[in-house]
Design a protein around this motif. Structure first.
Motif, PDB file in Angstrom:
ATOM      1  N   LEU A  56       0.856  -1.183   0.000  1.00 25.11           N
ATOM      2  CA  LEU A  56       0.000   0.000   0.000  1.00 25.11           C
ATOM      3  C   LEU A  56       0.891   1.231   0.000  1.00 25.11           C
ATOM      4  O   LEU A  56       1.850   1.303   0.777  1.00 25.11           O
ATOM      5  CB  LEU A  56      -0.856   0.018   1.275  1.00 25.11           C
ATOM      6  N   VAL A  57       0.577   2.179  -0.881  1.00 21.54           N
ATOM      7  CA  VAL A  57       1.404   3.386  -0.985  1.00 21.54           C
ATOM      8  C   VAL A  57       0.523   4.615  -0.788  1.00 21.54           C
ATOM      9  O   VAL A  57      -0.583   4.690  -1.328  1.00 21.54           O
ATOM     10  CB  VAL A  57       2.076   3.472  -2.375  1.00 21.54           C
ATOM     11  N   ASN A  58       1.053   5.543  -0.037  1.00 20.50           N
ATOM     12  CA  ASN A  58       0.414   6.825   0.135  1.00 20.50           C
ATOM     13  C   ASN A  58       1.022   7.757  -0.900  1.00 20.50           C
ATOM     14  O   ASN A  58       2.242   7.938  -0.902  1.00 20.50           O
ATOM     15  CB  ASN A  58       0.794   7.326   1.532  1.00 20.50           C
ATOM     16  N   ALA A  59       0.198   8.357  -1.755  1.00 18.44           N
ATOM     17  CA  ALA A  59       0.786   9.144  -2.844  1.00 18.44           C
ATOM     18  C   ALA A  59       1.523  10.392  -2.345  1.00 18.44           C
ATOM     19  O   ALA A  59       2.330  10.961  -3.060  1.00 18.44           O
ATOM     20  CB  ALA A  59      -0.305   9.542  -3.831  1.00 18.44           C
ATOM     21  N   GLY A  60       1.278  10.793  -1.095  1.00 18.34           N
ATOM     22  CA  GLY A  60       1.965  11.969  -0.561  1.00 18.34           C
ATOM     23  C   GLY A  60       3.334  11.636   0.025  1.00 18.34           C
ATOM     24  O   GLY A  60       4.050  12.534   0.476  1.00 18.34           O
ATOM     25  N   ASP A  61       3.708  10.360   0.044  1.00 16.34           N
ATOM     26  CA  ASP A  61       4.960   9.981   0.711  1.00 16.34           C
ATOM     27  C   ASP A  61       6.189  10.480  -0.044  1.00 16.34           C
ATOM     28  O   ASP A  61       6.162  10.607  -1.275  1.00 16.34           O
ATOM     29  CB  ASP A  61       5.024   8.455   0.868  1.00 16.34           C
ATOM     30  N   PRO A  62       7.284  10.780   0.687  1.00 13.04           N
ATOM     31  CA  PRO A  62       8.485  11.260   0.012  1.00 13.04           C
ATOM     32  C   PRO A  62       9.004  10.222  -0.982  1.00 13.04           C
ATOM     33  O   PRO A  62       8.955   9.016  -0.707  1.00 13.04           O
ATOM     34  CB  PRO A  62       9.493  11.462   1.163  1.00 13.04           C
ATOM     35  N   GLY A  63       9.477  10.712  -2.140  1.00 16.73           N
ATOM     36  CA  GLY A  63      10.031   9.797  -3.139  1.00 16.73           C
ATOM     37  C   GLY A  63       9.013   9.347  -4.176  1.00 16.73           C
ATOM     38  O   GLY A  63       9.360   8.698  -5.150  1.00 16.73           O
ATOM     39  N   PHE A  64       7.730   9.706  -3.952  1.00 18.60           N
ATOM     40  CA  PHE A  64       6.692   9.325  -4.919  1.00 18.60           C
ATOM     41  C   PHE A  64       6.437  10.478  -5.878  1.00 18.60           C
ATOM     42  O   PHE A  64       6.290  11.616  -5.455  1.00 18.60           O
ATOM     43  CB  PHE A  64       5.382   8.993  -4.197  1.00 18.60           C
ATOM     44  N   SER A  65       6.431  10.192  -7.177  1.00 23.17           N
ATOM     45  CA  SER A  65       6.004  11.234  -8.123  1.00 23.17           C
ATOM     46  C   SER A  65       5.224  10.599  -9.264  1.00 23.17           C
ATOM     47  O   SER A  65       5.386   9.403  -9.561  1.00 23.17           O
ATOM     48  CB  SER A  65       7.199  12.021  -8.655  1.00 23.17           C
ATOM     49  N   ALA A  66       4.368  11.400  -9.890  1.00 25.40           N
ATOM     50  CA  ALA A  66       3.520  10.901 -10.973  1.00 25.40           C
ATOM     51  C   ALA A  66       3.387  11.970 -12.042  1.00 25.40           C
ATOM     52  O   ALA A  66       3.162  13.144 -11.724  1.00 25.40           O
ATOM     53  CB  ALA A  66       2.132  10.548 -10.424  1.00 25.40           C
ATOM     54  N   VAL A  67       3.551  11.556 -13.301  1.00 26.82           N
ATOM     55  CA  VAL A  67       3.330  12.494 -14.411  1.00 26.82           C
ATOM     56  C   VAL A  67       2.407  11.828 -15.433  1.00 26.82           C
ATOM     57  O   VAL A  67       2.452  10.599 -15.600  1.00 26.82           O
ATOM     58  CB  VAL A  67       4.660  12.892 -15.120  1.00 26.82           C
ATOM     59  N   PRO A  68       1.582  12.626 -16.125  1.00 29.70           N
ATOM     60  CA  PRO A  68       0.678  12.014 -17.110  1.00 29.70           C
ATOM     61  C   PRO A  68       1.433  11.474 -18.318  1.00 29.70           C
ATOM     62  O   PRO A  68       2.474  12.008 -18.686  1.00 29.70           O
ATOM     63  CB  PRO A  68      -0.234  13.167 -17.537  1.00 29.70           C
TER      64      PRO A  68
END
Ligand SMILES: Cc1cc2nc3c(=O)[nH]c(=O)nc-3n(C[C@H](O)[C@H](O)[C@H](O)COP(=O)(O)OP(=O)(O)OC[C@H]3O[C@@H](n4cnc5c(N)ncnc54)[C@H](O)[C@@H]3O)c2cc1C
Length: 382
Positions: free
Chosen positions: A193-205
Motif C-alpha cells: 500500500l502506498v500513500n501518494a503523498g509519501d516522500p520519493g513518490f512522483s507521478a506524471v501524465p
C-alpha cells in the motif's frame, strides 16, 4: 447461459440511466481529463466511487428498488459495466473509486490494511492507483523490475522503480504497487500500500490516443518508505501472498475489462442505428451481424464473471472473454466508421473518440497474445 434475475436487471437499469447521464461529458474529458473534478456532481458518481468496498467498511450500499448492492461480485460489476460503458468508458475510468486496487486489498489485505484503505475510500472521493505495468512490459508481470528492500537500520522497507500506463496515477491519493523482493524468485512478488503523498513518490501524465479520461501516468518510486504494516499478504503463507493472490485478483478483474469492450461495441452499434437509419442493405446486414456478435460476447462475459466468482483460480474463461471483447470493440467501432463513409469521423467526433477508446481495451489487463496463452494452457493435452 447466465440469465439476469430481477435483482441484476434492476442494476442494469440503473447502469443504463447512469450511461445516459455521463455520455454528454465523454468528449469534454477526452479533451481535458481534469474536467472530471467539475463533474463529480453528476448523479451517482460519488456514490459509485464509494462502492466496490466490502460490507464491513461500507454500511450504505447502493439501493435500487428493494435491492442492495456493494458491487463486490464480478457478476455485479460486469452487469453494471457493460451497460454503463455504453455511455462513456473514459468517464467511467476517470471517476473516483478504487475498483482495481480495492480488489487487491480485499484479496491480500489483513483487517487493519483493509480498514486503512477502505475507510478512506468511503469517507472522501478517492482515486487509487494499481501499479503493475512497467516501461519494459506490462503483460509479463514476472519480468517486473520494481524492488522492495528492507532497510536494516529501521526495519522499514524502501520501494524503488518506475511504473507506466497506470490509470489515475496523477489523481490518486493512495494505491497498490507491485514489486519484487530479494533475488526476485517466484515467491518474491509482493504488493504494498502506498500513500501518494509519501516522500520519493512522483507521478506524471502519459499522453494516450484513447481513453484519455483514465489519465494514464508514469509513477516513480525513489526510495519511498513503506512501513512493514503496509506490505499486503504478510499475514498469509508465502505461497499465497504473492503471485497466487495476484492471479486470482486478475481473474476477478478481467471479465470487467471484457464488459468494457462489450459496452464500447454496443455504443458503436447504437450510434449507427441512431444516426444512420437508412443504411444500404449490405451495411445493414453487417450491422445485424455485429448485433449478434455483441450478444454472443455478452453471454461469454457473463459466464466468465459467474465462473470467476465461483472459482477465482480459473482464468481461462476470463481470458477468452477479454480477447473476444477487445477484438469486438475494435471491429464494432471500425464498422461504425465505415457506415458513415469518407469524412464520417470528422463529422462525428464522438465516433472518432470511440474508435480510439476501443484500441485501449486490447492493452488493459494484459494484451491478447498473453490471454490466448492462458486459454490454451487450459486445453487438456492428449
Ligand atoms: C486504458 C488503460 C489503462 C491501464 N491501466 C493500468 C493500470 O491501472 N495499472 C497497470 O499496471 N497497468 C495499466 N495499463 C497497462 C496495461 O496493463 C498494459 O498496457 C498491458 O499489460 C500490456 O503491456 P504493454 O503495453 O507493456 O505491452 P507488452 O506486454 O509489452 O505487449 C506488447 C505486445 O507483445 C505481446 N507479448 C508480450 N509478452 C508476450 C509473450 N510472452 N508471448 C507472446 N506475446 C507477448 C503482447 O501480446 C502485445 O501484443 C493500462 C493500459 C491501458 C491501455
Amino acid at each position: 447461459m447466465i440469465t439476469l434475475d430481477d435483482r441484476l436487471m434492476a442494476l442494469r437499469g440503473l447502469a443504463a440511466e447512469f450511461a445516459t447521464a455521463i455520455r454528454p461529458f465523454g468528449l469534454e474529458l477526452d479533451g481535458d481529463p481534469s474536467a472530471i473534478h467539475r463533474r463529480l456532481d453528476v448523479p451517482l458518481v460519488l456514490k459509485l466511487g464509494a462502492l466496490q468496498v466490502p460490507p464491513a467498511y461500507q454500511t450504505e450500499p447502493l439501493v435500487v428498488g428493494r435491492y442492495r448492492f456493494h458491487l463486490m461480485t464480478t457478476l455485479e460489476r460486469v452487469v453494471f459495466m457493460m451497460e454503463a460503458a455504453r455511455g462513456d468508458l473514459g468517464f467511467l475510468l476517470a471517476a473516483p473509486g478504487a475498483p482495481m486496487a480495492g480488489a487487491a486489498v480485499a484479496m491480500l489485505g489483513d483487517e487493519h490494511q483493509q480498514e486503512w484503505f477502505f475507510s478512506r475510500v468511503v469517507s472522501e472521493p478517492t482515486w487509487a492507483f494499481f501499479a503493475l505495468s512497467e516501461p519494459r512490459g506490462g503483460s509479463d508481470a514476472s519480468g517486473m523490475r520494481t524492488r522492495l528492500t528492507r532497510d536494516p537500520d529501521t526495519d522499514e522497507f524502501r520501494l524503488d522503480g518506475t511504473k507506466r500506463y497506470i490509470g489515475n496515477g496523477t489523481r490518486a491519493q493512495v494505491g497498490v504497487a507491485f514489486a519484487k523482493r530479494g533475488r526476485g524468485g517466484p515467491l518474491s512478488a509482493t504488493a504494498v500500500l502506498v500513500n501518494a503523498g509519501d516522500p520519493g513518490f512522483s507521478a506524471v501524465p502519459v499522453p494516450t490516443l484513447g481513453l484519455r479520461g483514465a489519465q494514464l501516468s508514469e509513477l516513480t518510486f525513489d526510495s519511498v518508505p513503506i512501513a512493514p504494516e503496509r506490505v499486503l499478504g504478510s499475514h498469509m503463507p508465502a505461497t499465497r501472498g504473492g503471485l497466487w493472490g495476484w492471479l486470482r485478483t486478475f481473474n476477478l478483474l478481467r471479465p470487467v475489462v471484457a464488459a468494457m469492450g462489450v459496452g464500447v461495441a454496443q455504443a458503436a452499434h447504437d450510434y449507427v442505428a441512431e444516426h444512420r437509419p437508412g443504411l444500404p442493405a449490405p451495411l445493414r446486414d453487417g450491422l445485424e451481424r455485429l448485433r449478434l456478435e455483441i450478444q454472443s460476447v455478452r453471454r461469454l462475459t457473463l459466464r466468465a464473471a459467474a465462473e470467476a466468482d465461483l472459482d477465482p483460480s480459473k482464468g481461462e474463461l476470463s481470458s477468452a472473454a477479454k480477447v473476444r471483447a477487445a477484438a469486438l470493440a475494435e471491429e464494432a467501432t471500425r464498422y461504425a466508421a465505415r457506415c458513415f463513409g469518407p469524412g464520417g469521423l470528422l463529422d462525428h467526433p464522438y465516433l472518432e473518440k470511440l474508435l480510439r477508446d476501443a484500441r485501449g481495451i486490447e492493452f488493459m489487463e494484459g494484451a491478447g497474445a498473453i490471454q490466448r496463452m492462458s486459454v490454451f494452457s487450459a486445453v487438456p493435452r492428449p
